[in-house]
Motif scaffolding. Structure first.
Motif, PDB file in Angstrom:
ATOM      1  N   GLU A 155       0.812  -1.223   0.000  1.00 21.45           N
ATOM      2  CA  GLU A 155       0.000   0.000   0.000  1.00 21.45           C
ATOM      3  C   GLU A 155       0.845   1.273   0.000  1.00 21.45           C
ATOM      4  O   GLU A 155       0.571   2.221   0.722  1.00 21.45           O
ATOM      5  CB  GLU A 155      -0.976   0.000   1.189  1.00 21.45           C
ATOM      6  CG  GLU A 155      -1.965  -1.147   1.107  1.00 21.45           C
ATOM      7  CD  GLU A 155      -2.907  -1.150   2.291  1.00 21.45           C
ATOM      8  OE1 GLU A 155      -4.054  -0.722   2.102  1.00 21.45           O
ATOM      9  OE2 GLU A 155      -2.478  -1.566   3.398  1.00 21.45           O
ATOM     10  N   THR A 156       1.885   1.246  -0.809  1.00 21.65           N
ATOM     11  CA  THR A 156       2.665   2.470  -0.955  1.00 21.65           C
ATOM     12  C   THR A 156       2.536   3.021  -2.370  1.00 21.65           C
ATOM     13  O   THR A 156       2.525   2.243  -3.333  1.00 21.65           O
ATOM     14  CB  THR A 156       4.159   2.250  -0.652  1.00 21.65           C
ATOM     15  OG1 THR A 156       4.845   3.494  -0.855  1.00 21.65           O
ATOM     16  CG2 THR A 156       4.789   1.183  -1.545  1.00 21.65           C
ATOM     17  N   PRO A 157       2.415   4.337  -2.493  1.00 22.91           N
ATOM     18  CA  PRO A 157       2.411   4.936  -3.826  1.00 22.91           C
ATOM     19  C   PRO A 157       3.830   5.244  -4.288  1.00 22.91           C
ATOM     20  O   PRO A 157       4.037   5.644  -5.423  1.00 22.91           O
ATOM     21  CB  PRO A 157       1.631   6.235  -3.611  1.00 22.91           C
ATOM     22  CG  PRO A 157       1.963   6.623  -2.199  1.00 22.91           C
ATOM     23  CD  PRO A 157       2.197   5.334  -1.439  1.00 22.91           C
ATOM     24  N   ASN A 158       4.819   5.069  -3.410  1.00 21.66           N
ATOM     25  CA  ASN A 158       6.178   5.478  -3.764  1.00 21.66           C
ATOM     26  C   ASN A 158       6.949   4.359  -4.442  1.00 21.66           C
ATOM     27  O   ASN A 158       7.920   3.824  -3.927  1.00 21.66           O
ATOM     28  CB  ASN A 158       6.887   6.037  -2.529  1.00 21.66           C
ATOM     29  CG  ASN A 158       6.309   7.397  -2.161  1.00 21.66           C
ATOM     30  OD1 ASN A 158       6.109   8.231  -3.050  1.00 21.66           O
ATOM     31  ND2 ASN A 158       5.988   7.604  -0.900  1.00 21.66           N
ATOM     32  N   VAL A 159       6.450   4.034  -5.630  1.00 22.71           N
ATOM     33  CA  VAL A 159       7.069   3.020  -6.478  1.00 22.71           C
ATOM     34  C   VAL A 159       7.960   3.753  -7.474  1.00 22.71           C
ATOM     35  O   VAL A 159       7.500   4.667  -8.158  1.00 22.71           O
ATOM     36  CB  VAL A 159       5.990   2.243  -7.260  1.00 22.71           C
ATOM     37  CG1 VAL A 159       6.621   1.167  -8.115  1.00 22.71           C
ATOM     38  CG2 VAL A 159       4.965   1.658  -6.311  1.00 22.71           C
ATOM     39  N   CYS A 160       9.214   3.395  -7.528  1.00 20.55           N
ATOM     40  CA  CYS A 160      10.104   4.148  -8.423  1.00 20.55           C
ATOM     41  C   CYS A 160      11.304   3.306  -8.810  1.00 20.55           C
ATOM     42  O   CYS A 160      11.442   2.172  -8.390  1.00 20.55           O
ATOM     43  CB  CYS A 160      10.586   5.418  -7.727  1.00 20.55           C
ATOM     44  SG  CYS A 160      11.649   5.095  -6.306  1.00 20.55           S
ATOM     45  N   ASN A 161      12.152   3.888  -9.626  1.00 21.92           N
ATOM     46  CA  ASN A 161      13.461   3.309  -9.890  1.00 21.92           C
ATOM     47  C   ASN A 161      14.402   4.143  -9.032  1.00 21.92           C
ATOM     48  O   ASN A 161      14.870   5.203  -9.446  1.00 21.92           O
ATOM     49  CB  ASN A 161      13.779   3.422 -11.380  1.00 21.92           C
ATOM     50  CG  ASN A 161      14.954   2.567 -11.778  1.00 21.92           C
ATOM     51  OD1 ASN A 161      15.742   2.135 -10.938  1.00 21.92           O
ATOM     52  ND2 ASN A 161      15.093   2.325 -13.057  1.00 21.92           N
ATOM     53  N   PHE A 162      14.646   3.669  -7.822  1.00 21.96           N
ATOM     54  CA  PHE A 162      15.274   4.513  -6.791  1.00 21.96           C
ATOM     55  C   PHE A 162      16.679   4.966  -7.213  1.00 21.96           C
ATOM     56  O   PHE A 162      17.539   4.141  -7.533  1.00 21.96           O
ATOM     57  CB  PHE A 162      15.341   3.741  -5.472  1.00 21.96           C
ATOM     58  CG  PHE A 162      15.686   4.590  -4.283  1.00 21.96           C
ATOM     59  CD1 PHE A 162      15.078   5.826  -4.087  1.00 21.96           C
ATOM     60  CD2 PHE A 162      16.618   4.165  -3.357  1.00 21.96           C
ATOM     61  CE1 PHE A 162      15.388   6.616  -2.986  1.00 21.96           C
ATOM     62  CE2 PHE A 162      16.937   4.935  -2.246  1.00 21.96           C
ATOM     63  CZ  PHE A 162      16.330   6.167  -2.075  1.00 21.96           C
ATOM     64  N   GLY A 163      16.858   6.272  -7.209  1.00 21.91           N
ATOM     65  CA  GLY A 163      18.166   6.830  -7.545  1.00 21.91           C
ATOM     66  C   GLY A 163      18.329   7.189  -9.005  1.00 21.91           C
ATOM     67  O   GLY A 163      19.314   7.815  -9.389  1.00 21.91           O
ATOM     68  N   PHE A 164      17.332   6.812  -9.820  1.00 18.93           N
ATOM     69  CA  PHE A 164      17.452   7.033 -11.263  1.00 18.93           C
ATOM     70  C   PHE A 164      16.794   8.369 -11.641  1.00 18.93           C
ATOM     71  O   PHE A 164      15.622   8.437 -11.995  1.00 18.93           O
ATOM     72  CB  PHE A 164      16.812   5.862 -12.007  1.00 18.93           C
ATOM     73  CG  PHE A 164      17.202   5.767 -13.446  1.00 18.93           C
ATOM     74  CD1 PHE A 164      18.497   6.031 -13.852  1.00 18.93           C
ATOM     75  CD2 PHE A 164      16.278   5.408 -14.409  1.00 18.93           C
ATOM     76  CE1 PHE A 164      18.859   5.942 -15.186  1.00 18.93           C
ATOM     77  CE2 PHE A 164      16.626   5.306 -15.744  1.00 18.93           C
ATOM     78  CZ  PHE A 164      17.915   5.571 -16.132  1.00 18.93           C
ATOM     79  N   THR A 165      17.582   9.403 -11.526  1.00 11.07           N
ATOM     80  CA  THR A 165      17.116  10.772 -11.707  1.00 11.07           C
ATOM     81  C   THR A 165      16.459  11.037 -13.064  1.00 11.07           C
ATOM     82  O   THR A 165      16.930  10.556 -14.088  1.00 11.07           O
ATOM     83  CB  THR A 165      18.329  11.718 -11.547  1.00 11.07           C
ATOM     84  OG1 THR A 165      18.757  11.651 -10.192  1.00 11.07           O
ATOM     85  CG2 THR A 165      17.993  13.153 -11.899  1.00 11.07           C
ATOM     86  N   GLY A 166      15.386  11.799 -13.032  1.00 10.01           N
ATOM     87  CA  GLY A 166      14.830  12.362 -14.272  1.00 10.01           C
ATOM     88  C   GLY A 166      14.101  11.371 -15.161  1.00 10.01           C
ATOM     89  O   GLY A 166      13.895  11.644 -16.328  1.00 10.01           O
TER      90      GLY A 166
END
Ligand code: MGD
Ligand code: MGD
Ligand code: MO
Length: 840
Positions: A155-166
């Motif tokens: 239940e997190t919306p903070n799904v990302c490619n962590f550290g991959f700027t821009g």
């Protein structure tokens, strides 16, 4: 090349046409598709042989699969070595020593799940589920599965490619094209037809402009590079735009050896030539274009001479290439990663789209196609933009203006999350889940900074088939992941829809599907009704189609039984915009705010990005920092792919390392000679931010003032524990690249163009691993921020201020959407128009 002849030559009976699994002596052969792990962006048809002990013993390409016609790359051919590799993780592990010591205790899956469930539930109650960051990497077979798990179980919306700027991979091209023409685009080399080159309606392109992409090595984004070679055999001509001479460049009509990071200027100049020499397709522009006058105006004065100076090219070559592209009956632009790893990411994307638009090379045979994922599963591009209740997470989720309002991906902006980890503002992340990513080796733009940051996160889970440097350095729990031949899954990235069939297993490794099902049921049973991986796959295949699309009729087992693939007729149709196939209202036109191909783009304008093609000089370059260029006299670019490796994968495989034992920095022989560097020497490459070591590869096909480095290197054969961490920092170019450096809209990054110097490595030189893990790296500000030092904190805050402004913009867009519940994506743009939010 006569494709029909090839089709007729296949002994279909010998290849068991109509069957998906059969017996050959002691071997069970399965007709399936390979994706990952280990692997790539594609889903090639393969025949896998498993012996009576259940061990994979043989792989070959399936000639009956139209996608690859029996051909495989060297990594797939070496799959038996990868799948049976002794370094693979066999059991779940729990950290036994300190982080970085590489001490582990074997635990059971139940124990691992219990620890995770307890932690996740505690975090949800005490800090909020949004303090869990979910990190996954590039387009492997996890694109929809992991966001689904993150959003409905963690239940997190903070799904990302962590550290991959821009969002500096593919996304700028996807959203840029969607804004201009309402769909994504890829070049037509017959891949949408089951009959391939023999399809009646197909015509091979006269010209293919290969731009910032090396398709023969990358085979990126569902596109096999070899298709271009097949078109060349049928007469297609090549224009190559690349700072390095590649195989395709060496066979090109024009090789434009552009200075890294200046492609947008080149694109604008090509538009200038085509427009001012009246080589445009008036018919297309008059009937289907919007804002053409503004485009004409915006390119005036920016001619080939102007760009030649900026890009380091010959003006006549720019004009010649533009004319060749524009006067061809059909021409296409095969674009690549260099587009977004420069600050002008959306600017060069706009220029390339406009080149397609002014010449009418849109959705024509041999041009640039309008394309969707097979059977409309997930609108436009499947990255799991479902189930994330954005409204509930206002202020708890990081957004980027452009990406968010494009409504095609579920992706949080990563830099604000890094800022949160470093400073606790606006919240302190409590947990990091890494599945299918390796941020220290690859996706962390400032690797030493990522190392510091990840050590501030209290609980970290890594799920991977191998022990990675990131896992050794940071993980508390490590889960062993099954490989492609050990999982049941479906793929709908472009067409055809494909099934992936399980035919073996390895110790206790579990597939991504199984892991998320097991944990989904434990964490949030009401959201996880599926019995098994097959049911989950069927749900995705059939029930996730975008509204208004064609629903897939069938299920996982039916797809498997029909040979593992089914083509979507929508994708195979040409001139879809004329036929009313693009817009939800069924009218002819494009699925944009104006219904037209937008030379002046509403989407861009809405995101606060220049709606016309624009060029931004790299922050660090001979033009913007000439003084610095004297001390750091090389323009450094990176990341050109090699056949042997997919990002940080395959480094364990002896066969691959025999072909490619070390990372190579490409240097012009005369430049190398000035520094006493010979081919094969270890060389330091150093910027003001850090350094790394690679071996010199002397090559006259690069300019004297440019160098090119390989990315994602680590050495599984070296010491796992700190300070070495498998040597992950030692050859890592991301010791030099930066987080918090983006282009307009928070999109794009400068990592393919910065200034560096080179010098020979001397035995006894301090290795970067030690510098980073023992001394805090090179950037004093990182240590400073962590220690609360005022000046460093001010520096970090400044870098963030820019991003925070983008968050404000994003909220504005979000607020607008909430105002009208029906409003989504494209409609938001129409809304903006109706409410007078027109161009300033
Ligand atoms: N074997 C293998 N295949 C891969 C990958 C892998 O690691 N290994 N990675 C996958 C991923 S995630 C991606 S995104 C794709 C990327 O694959 P591509 O889109 O091909 O991108 P790159 O390999 O980074 O670089 C392509 C070309 O851009 C050139 N280049 C560098 N800087 C510039 C510039 O400023 N302008 C121009 N015009 N050209 C420039 C390089 O010399 C190189 O020849 O590949 C995918 N496929
Ligand atoms: N300097 C520089 N840096 C770059 C680039 C560049 O060109 N230059 N390229 C950038 C680009 S375009 C990208 S996309 C990023 C990519 O960065 P990442 O996607 O983080 O790539 P990897 O480091 O290979 O991490 C993938 C990990 O996932 C595992 N894995 C593979 N398949 C699966 C799977 O199906 N399931 C699970 N659970 N695990 C799997 C692999 O074993 C590996 O450890 O790197 C970026 N880094
Ligand atoms: Mo990528």
């Amino acid at each position: 090349m006569d494709y029909q002849e090839f089709l007729d030559s296949i002994d279909r009976k010998a290849y068991h046409e109509g069957e998906w699994r059969w017996q050959e002596g002691d071997l069970t052969v399965t007709r399936t598709n390979h994706w990952s792990p280990p692997g790539c962006h594609n889903g090639c048809g393969v025949l896998l042989s498993v012996d009576k002990d259940g061990k994979l013993v043989h792989i070959e390409g399936d000639p009956l699969a139209p996608f690859n016609g029996g051909k495989l790359c060297m990594r797939c051919l070496d799959m038996v070595e990868a799948v049976n590799h002794p370094d693979r993780l066999k059991y779940p592990l729990k950290r036994a020593g300190e982080r970085g010591e590489n001490k582990w205790e074997r635990i059971t899956w139940d124990e691992a799940y219990d620890i995770i469930v307890e932690k996740v539930n505690w975090i949800k109650e005490t800090h909020g589920s949004h303090t869990i960051i979910f990190d996954h990497g590039t387009g492997r077979n996890i694109g929809w599965q992991l966001p689904l798990f993150a959003s409905t179980a963690l239940e997190t919306p903070n799904v990302c490619n962590f550290g991959f700027t821009g969002f500096a991979c593919y996304l700028p091209r996807m959203i840029g094209a969607s804004a201009k023409m309402g769909e994504m685009t890829i070049i037509d080399v017959s891949e949408t037809h089951e009959m391939r080159y023999a399809a009646d309606t197909f015509r091979r392109p006269d010209v293919i402009m290969v731009w910032g992409n090396e398709p023969l090595k990358a085979n990126a984004d569902g596109f096999l590079g070899h298709w271009i070679v097949e078109c060349m055999q049928m007469g297609s001509k090549i224009i190559s735009i690349d700072p390095r001479l590649t195989w395709l460049g060496s066979r090109a009509e024009y090789f434009l050896q552009v200075r890294p990071g200046t492609d947008a200027a080149l694109g604008i100049a090509m538009l200038n030539t085509i427009i001012n020499e009246d080589l445009v397709d008036h018919d297309f522009i008059d009937k289907w274009g919007y804002g053409y006058e503004q485009l004409v105006e915006s390119v005036q004065g920016k001619d080939a001479d102007w760009a030649a100076e900026i890009c380091g090219l010959d003006a006549d070559d720019i004009r010649g290439a533009a004319r060749l592209y524009a006067t061809a009956e059909s021409a296409s632009i095969q674009w690549g990663l260099a587009f977004e790893q420069q600050l002008s990411a959306l600017g060069v994307t706009a220029a390339a789209c406009d080149l397609m638009g002014v010449t009418g090379n849109i959705d024509n045979p041999g041009g640039n196609l309008l394309i969707k994922c097979a059977f409309d599963i997930e609108k436009r591009y499947g990255l799991g933009d479902f189930k994330i209740p954005r409204e509930e997470y206002a202020g708890k989720m990081t957004l980027s203006a452009g990406i968010e309002s494009s409504d095609i991906v579920a992706c949080a902006a990563t830099d604000p999350l890094l800022h949160a980890v470093e400073t606790g503002d606006p919240f302190q992340p409590q947990m990091l889940w890494i599945e299918s990513a390796n941020p220290l080796a690859c996706s962390g733009m400032d690797a030493p900074r990522m190392y510091e940051a990840m050590n501030k996160i209290p609980f970290i889970v890594v799920a991977d088939p191998f022990m990675t440097p990131t896992a050794v350095a940071h993980a508390d729990i490590v889960l062993p992941v099954a490989m492609s031949c050990e999982r049941n899954a479906v793929r709908t990235w472009w067409t055809p829809a494909r099934s992936i069939s399980k035919c073996t297993s390895y110790y206790e490794a579990k597939s991504d599907e199984q892991i998320i099902l097991d944990l989904g049921k434990r964490l949030k049973p009401e959201n996880w009704p599926w019995k098994d991986d097959k049911e989950l796959s069927t749900w995705y295949l059939c029930d996730q189609y975008a509204e208004g699309g064609t629903r897939y009729e069938g299920d996982f087992e039916e797809l498997q039984a029909r040979g593992g693939y089914k083509y979507d007729p929508w994708d195979a149709e040409y001139y879809k915009y004329e036929k009313g196939m693009c817009r939800p209202d069924g009218q002819p036109g494009f699925d944009t705010a104006t219904g037209r191909f937008e030379f002046w783009s509403w989407g861009y304008n809405h995101w606060g990005v220049d709606p016309m093609p624009y060029h931004i000089e790299p922050k660090d370059s001979p033009v913007s920092t000439p003084e610095k260029f004297k001390e750091y006299p090389f323009i450094a670019t990176s990341g050109g792919r090699s056949c042997e490796f997919f990002h940080s994968e395959h480094r364990q495989l002896e066969t691959m390392r025999e072909f490619h034992p070390y990372p190579l920095v490409t240097i012009h022989p005369e430049a190398a000679a000035e520094y006493g560097i010979e081919d094969g020497d270890w060389v330091w490459i150093e910027s003001t931010h850090g350094r790394c070591r690679q071996k010199a590869f002397l090559f006259p096909g690069i300019k004297k003032d440019t160098i090119h480095m390989e990315h994602a290197w680590w050495y599984p054969e070296e010491e796992a524990a700190e300070p070495s961490l498998f040597g992950v920092f030692d050859s890592n170019i991301n010791n030099m690249t930066l987080n918090f450096e983006t282009g307009q809209g928070g999109i794009g990054s400068g990592i393919k163009s910065f200034l560096a110097r080179i010098y020979k490595y001397e035995p006894g030189d301090q290795m970067p691993g030690e510098k980073v893990t023992r001394e805090g790296g090179w950037g004093d500000y990182i240590v400073g921020v962590m220690a609360g030092d005022a000046e460093s904190a001010a520096q970090a805050a400044e870098g963030n201020a820019k991003l925070m402004k983008q968050l404000e913009d994003a909220k504005r867009v979000q607020a607008m959407k909430v105002e009208d519940a029906d409003m989504q994506g494209r409609n938001a743009l129409i809304y903006a128009k109706e409410h007078g939010e027109a161009a300033e």
